[in-house]
Design an enzyme around this catalytic site. Structure first.
Site, short mmCIF file in Angstrom:
data_model
loop_
_atom_site.label_atom_id
_atom_site.label_comp_id
_atom_site.label_asym_id
_atom_site.label_seq_id
_atom_site.Cartn_x
_atom_site.Cartn_y
_atom_site.Cartn_z
N ASP A 173 0.79 -1.24 0.00
CA ASP A 173 0.00 0.00 0.00
C ASP A 173 0.82 1.29 0.00
O ASP A 173 0.29 2.38 -0.21
CB ASP A 173 -1.00 0.00 1.17
CG ASP A 173 -0.34 -0.20 2.53
OD1 ASP A 173 0.81 0.24 2.74
OD2 ASP A 173 -0.99 -0.81 3.43
N HIS B 84 6.63 -7.81 -1.06
CA HIS B 84 5.61 -8.26 -2.02
C HIS B 84 5.30 -7.20 -3.08
O HIS B 84 4.25 -7.26 -3.71
CB HIS B 84 4.33 -8.68 -1.28
CG HIS B 84 4.53 -9.92 -0.43
ND1 HIS B 84 3.66 -10.28 0.58
CD2 HIS B 84 5.50 -10.87 -0.46
CE1 HIS B 84 4.11 -11.40 1.15
NE2 HIS B 84 5.21 -11.77 0.54
N CYS C 93 2.35 -1.15 -22.02
CA CYS C 93 3.68 -0.59 -21.80
C CYS C 93 3.97 0.57 -22.75
O CYS C 93 3.71 0.46 -23.95
CB CYS C 93 4.69 -1.72 -22.03
SG CYS C 93 6.40 -1.20 -21.96
N CYS D 244 6.99 -0.77 -25.24
CA CYS D 244 6.84 -1.83 -26.25
C CYS D 244 5.39 -2.19 -26.55
O CYS D 244 5.13 -3.01 -27.44
CB CYS D 244 7.61 -3.08 -25.82
SG CYS D 244 6.76 -4.07 -24.59
N GLY E 19 1.43 -7.14 13.09
CA GLY E 19 0.23 -7.19 12.25
C GLY E 19 0.31 -8.15 11.08
O GLY E 19 -0.19 -7.86 10.01
N THR E 20 0.94 -9.29 11.32
CA THR E 20 0.96 -10.32 10.27
C THR E 20 0.54 -11.66 10.86
O THR E 20 0.93 -11.98 11.98
CB THR E 20 2.33 -10.42 9.56
OG1 THR E 20 2.28 -11.50 8.61
CG2 THR E 20 3.48 -10.65 10.51
C1 BJW Z 1 -3.76 -6.46 13.55
C2 BJW Z 1 -4.64 -5.38 13.46
C3 BJW Z 1 -4.28 -4.20 14.17
C4 BJW Z 1 -5.44 -6.99 12.27
N1 BJW Z 1 -3.14 -4.18 14.87
N2 BJW Z 1 -2.65 -6.41 14.25
C5 BJW Z 1 2.06 -24.94 -0.22
C6 BJW Z 1 1.39 -24.90 -1.44
C7 BJW Z 1 1.58 -23.86 -2.34
C8 BJW Z 1 2.45 -22.81 -2.04
C9 BJW Z 1 3.08 -22.87 -0.83
C10 BJW Z 1 2.91 -23.91 0.07
N3 BJW Z 1 3.69 -23.68 1.15
C11 BJW Z 1 4.32 -22.53 0.97
C12 BJW Z 1 3.98 -22.02 -0.23
C13 BJW Z 1 4.45 -20.77 -0.79
C14 BJW Z 1 3.49 -19.62 -0.61
C15 BJW Z 1 2.87 -19.65 0.78
O1 BJW Z 1 3.45 -19.24 1.75
N4 BJW Z 1 1.62 -20.13 0.88
C16 BJW Z 1 0.97 -20.30 2.19
C17 BJW Z 1 -0.37 -19.56 2.20
C18 BJW Z 1 0.83 -21.77 2.45
N5 BJW Z 1 4.32 -18.46 -0.78
C19 BJW Z 1 4.60 -17.99 -1.97
O2 BJW Z 1 4.12 -18.46 -2.98
C20 BJW Z 1 5.60 -16.86 -2.03
N6 BJW Z 1 6.62 -17.21 -2.96
C21 BJW Z 1 7.47 -18.22 -2.71
O3 BJW Z 1 7.48 -18.82 -1.66
O4 BJW Z 1 8.31 -18.51 -3.77
C22 BJW Z 1 9.00 -19.77 -3.72
C23 BJW Z 1 7.98 -20.87 -4.01
C24 BJW Z 1 7.28 -20.85 -5.19
C25 BJW Z 1 6.33 -21.86 -5.45
C26 BJW Z 1 6.03 -22.84 -4.50
C27 BJW Z 1 6.74 -22.83 -3.31
C28 BJW Z 1 7.71 -21.84 -3.06
C29 BJW Z 1 4.91 -15.59 -2.50
C30 BJW Z 1 3.87 -15.12 -1.55
C31 BJW Z 1 3.14 -13.91 -2.12
C32 BJW Z 1 1.99 -13.45 -1.24
N7 BJW Z 1 1.24 -12.50 -1.92
C33 BJW Z 1 0.16 -11.79 -1.24
C34 BJW Z 1 -0.53 -10.88 -2.28
C35 BJW Z 1 0.41 -9.71 -2.61
C36 BJW Z 1 -0.17 -8.71 -3.49
C37 BJW Z 1 -1.48 -8.14 -3.00
O5 BJW Z 1 -1.57 -7.54 -1.92
O6 BJW Z 1 -2.42 -8.28 -3.75
O7 BJW Z 1 0.69 -11.03 -0.16
S1 BJW Z 1 -1.00 -12.88 -0.42
C38 BJW Z 1 -1.23 -11.85 0.99
O8 BJW Z 1 -0.74 -12.50 2.19
C39 BJW Z 1 -0.34 -10.63 0.77
C40 BJW Z 1 0.21 -10.41 2.14
O9 BJW Z 1 1.40 -9.64 2.06
C41 BJW Z 1 0.43 -11.80 2.65
C42 BJW Z 1 0.54 -11.91 4.15
O10 BJW Z 1 -0.61 -11.51 4.79
P1 BJW Z 1 -0.54 -10.72 6.18
O11 BJW Z 1 0.11 -9.42 5.96
O12 BJW Z 1 0.02 -11.59 7.23
O13 BJW Z 1 -2.09 -10.41 6.45
P2 BJW Z 1 -3.20 -11.32 7.16
O14 BJW Z 1 -4.52 -10.77 6.73
O15 BJW Z 1 -2.96 -12.74 6.93
O16 BJW Z 1 -2.99 -11.05 8.71
C43 BJW Z 1 -3.29 -9.81 9.30
C44 BJW Z 1 -2.86 -9.88 10.76
O17 BJW Z 1 -3.03 -8.60 11.34
C45 BJW Z 1 -3.70 -10.85 11.61
O18 BJW Z 1 -2.81 -11.64 12.40
C46 BJW Z 1 -4.53 -9.93 12.52
O19 BJW Z 1 -4.74 -10.48 13.82
C47 BJW Z 1 -3.64 -8.73 12.61
N8 BJW Z 1 -4.33 -7.44 12.84
N9 BJW Z 1 -5.74 -5.72 12.74
C48 BJW Z 1 -2.38 -5.28 14.96
N10 BJW Z 1 -5.11 -3.10 14.19
ZN ZN Z 2 7.35 -3.32 -22.45
#
Ligand code: BJW
Ligand code: ZN
Length: 244
Positions: free
Chosen positions: A107, A122, A150, A153, A190-191
């Site tokens: 963001d 990310h 783009c 290109c 917050g993750t």
């Molecule tokens: C508060 C609050 C307040 C609320 N105060 N706190 C098994 C199968 C397939 C894939 C995988 C697998 N095991 C692992 C993988 C890999 C996968 C993964 O981890 N998957 C899991 C879900 C299982 N990871 C990937 O694919 C990553 N790449 C990678 O590992 O490459 C190597 C590889 C490739 C292929 C296979 C295996 C390995 C890339 C991950 C990309 C994540 N992308 C997103 C979208 C980004 C763009 C967008 O925003 O549109 O990123 S998904 C989404 O989740 C986003 C976030 O950054 C990310 C994390 O979420 P976050 O920030 O933790 O948010 P929440 O909502 O989950 O939690 C909020 C928290 O806040 C909560 O705890 C609340 O309590 C708290 N809270 N209010 C304090 N006021």
């Molecule tokens: Zn281009």
């Protein structure tokens, strides 16, 4: 409550003594600004399926739908401002010799709040990347055309974000691991700790000898693993770390 105050006092003291601090943030830190989180109540992945919107396969299958989702997020986030949690981190950066914010958020609110050393794991919602020539640029239009192209290109642009199944940028990973391996204190804020590789970063810092503190509204799989776990809203807890 007395226990929460105690944990905040402990963390404040650790910040005061630290030379190198790394912070990992997630969607929760922006929740109080009005940015939806992904998981939990009202989370984006409760309403939408990640496989339809946040994978390279989804983009190949239906680029228009994926762009519609990111244009909607642009409209939602453009008018929002950082909250006291973001501002407190920017202030703490001025008090610590070496301070890095590693964020999973796209963001841009840490930068808006004045944080200087930021690692965006990310990507960034406000940058676009060409699917052919890979050229990368900031594009603040809200909304973008349904299928933006783009300037160099003519090929289709994509959001400069990391989808499931995609590798994180190696240079970005290096910057994150440098901060993690050198820190004496890490704060994880917050993750939910569900998405790799970010989820393991706190444990890695701990293995390297750092103290690790979590600030989260709810417990996470790591709350018992870290040295300090503060339950509460980051927008309320972080400013209290700055109180004398
Ligand atoms: C508060 C609050 C307040 C609320 N105060 N706190 C098994 C199968 C397939 C894939 C995988 C697998 N095991 C692992 C993988 C890999 C996968 C993964 O981890 N998957 C899991 C879900 C299982 N990871 C990937 O694919 C990553 N790449 C990678 O590992 O490459 C190597 C590889 C490739 C292929 C296979 C295996 C390995 C890339 C991950 C990309 C994540 N992308 C997103 C979208 C980004 C763009 C967008 O925003 O549109 O990123 S998904 C989404 O989740 C986003 C976030 O950054 C990310 C994390 O979420 P976050 O920030 O933790 O948010 P929440 O909502 O989950 O939690 C909020 C928290 O806040 C909560 O705890 C609340 O309590 C708290 N809270 N209010 C304090 N006021
Ligand atoms: Zn281009």
């Amino acid at each position: 409550m007395a226990e929460q105050q105690d944990q905040i006092d402990r963390l404040r003291e650790k910040i005061r003594q630290a030379k190198n601090v790394a912070v990992l943030t997630g969607a929760g830190i922006s929740a109080e600004s009005g940015v939806p989180t992904f998981r939990g109540e009202g989370g984006l992945w409760k309403q939408f399926r990640a496989v339809d919107l946040a994978t390279p396969e989804a983009f190949s299958r239906d680029s228009r739908l994926v762009w519609e989702f990111y244009n909607w997020r642009r409209e939602l986030i453009a008018p929002l401002s950082p909250n006291p949690g973001h501002y407190a981190l920017a202030e703490i950066e001025n008090l610590v010799p070496n301070f890095t914010v590693i964020t999973q958020n796209i963001d841009g609110l840490h930068r808006k709040a004045g944080s200087k050393r930021i690692v965006e794991l990310h990507g960034n919602l406000w940058w676009v990347r060409c699917t052919r020539c890979e050229s990368l640029r900031e594009d603040l239009r809200v909304p973008l055309p349904e299928l933006p192209t783009c300037e160099s290109c003519g090929a289709l642009l994509r959001p400069h974000v990391v989808w499931f199944g995609e590798m994180l940028d190696p240079a970005v990973m290096d910057a994150a691991y440098e901060a993690i391996s050198n820190c004496d204190l890490m704060m994880v804020i917050g993750t939910s700790g569900t998405v790799q590789p970010a989820a393991s970063m706190g444990v890695q810092a701990k293995r390297n000898g750092a103290s690790v503190a979590e600030i989260n509204l709810d417990p996470t799989p790591y709350s018992d693993v870290y040295d300090i776990a503060i339950s509460g809203k980051s927008g309320e807890i972080l400013p209290r770390l700055l109180q004398a």
